[in-house]
Design an enzyme around this catalytic site. Structure first.
Site, PDB file in Angstrom:
ATOM      1  CG  HIS A   8      38.317 -28.185 -20.275  1.00 24.10           C
ATOM      2  ND1 HIS A   8      37.555 -27.052 -20.447  1.00 24.10           N
ATOM      3  CD2 HIS A   8      37.503 -29.229 -20.586  1.00 24.10           C
ATOM      4  CE1 HIS A   8      36.338 -27.404 -20.853  1.00 24.10           C
ATOM      5  NE2 HIS A   8      36.283 -28.728 -20.951  1.00 24.10           N
ATOM      6  CG  HIS A  49      36.892 -32.235 -24.246  1.00 26.28           C
ATOM      7  ND1 HIS A  49      35.957 -31.799 -25.153  1.00 26.28           N
ATOM      8  CD2 HIS A  49      36.565 -31.630 -23.067  1.00 26.28           C
ATOM      9  CE1 HIS A  49      35.116 -30.961 -24.560  1.00 26.28           C
ATOM     10  NE2 HIS A  49      35.456 -30.854 -23.282  1.00 26.28           N
ATOM     11  CD  GLU A  50      37.585 -33.460 -19.708  1.00 27.75           C
ATOM     12  OE1 GLU A  50      37.626 -32.254 -19.370  1.00 27.75           O
ATOM     13  OE2 GLU A  50      36.531 -34.021 -20.053  1.00 27.75           O
ATOM     14  CG  LEU A  85      29.736 -31.872 -18.163  1.00 23.71           C
ATOM     15  CD1 LEU A  85      30.398 -32.443 -16.918  1.00 23.71           C
ATOM     16  CD2 LEU A  85      28.244 -32.174 -18.158  1.00 23.71           C
TER      17      LEU A  85
HETATM   18 ZN    ZN Z   1      34.693 -29.848 -21.616  1.00 23.03          ZN
END
Ligand code: ZN
Length: 186
Positions: free
Chosen positions: A139, A135-136, A94
């Site tokens: 982050h 993936h998170e 996103l």
């Molecule tokens: Zn992402």
């Protein structure tokens, strides 16, 4: 609850290493609720706190795991305990709209953390859910999926990334309220 704006590539908060959460309280639960609402509004299936501008170690996922079942979790201070296998698969983010690329990740992992009630949880995950959590968690360390691509591939995407950093969103990028279609970004 409220939808918070998702931060886009170039925003420095996406490069911050998020701090440990020290207290699972109502303020944090409000953040979890807002992140879930934001994720749904943007058609995402995962979101890390950095993506809404909060550098704390917190992520949410809402991933379809079977035809009629979804895995919904909030994970606070997540830690990977075990990982196994290696698999390549497509990811979108996103915070990096318009780009979808294959990324190699562990196929399966065991991750521990706290839920929004402060209870200890241990998840043994595989498939797209394992991919989403990795993936998170990236982050939370200030790492984006494009960092995991080959230098050649990154060079190929340079112009798109520079445009995002200048605030130019890709053609067809819509604010959440106008979105249709499958979504599925992280
Ligand atoms: Zn992402």
């Amino acid at each position: 609850m409220s939808v918070r704006p998702v931060r886009i590539y170039g925003d420095p908060v996406l490069r911050e290493r998020a701090r440990e959460v020290t207290s699972v309280d109502d303020t944090l639960r409000q953040l979890v609720a807002d992140m879930r609402e934001t994720m749904a509004a943007y058609g995402g299936v995962g979101l890390a706190a950095n993506q809404v501008g909060v550098a704390q170690r917190l992520l949410v996922v809402d991933v379809p795991v079977e035809e009629h079942a979804r895995a919904r979790h909030a994970l606070i201070n997540p830690v990977v305990r075990r990982r196994a296998g290696s698999v390549s698969g497509e990811e979108g983010c996103l915070s990096v709209p318009g780009l979808w690329e294959d990324v190699t990740r562990a196929e399966r992992l065991v991750v521990t953390g706290l839920d929004e009630e402060g209870r200890e949880v241990e998840l043994d995950v595989e498939g797209y859910l394992a991919r989403a959590i990795q993936h998170e968690m990236d982050h939370l360390d200030g790492v984006l999926f494009v960092d995991r691509l080959s230098p050649l591939k990154r060079q190929f995407l340079r112009r798109s990334l520079d445009a995002l950093a200048r605030g130019e969103l890709p053609e067809g990028h819509r604010p959440p309220a106008e979105r249709t279609g499958p979504g599925g970004q992280l």
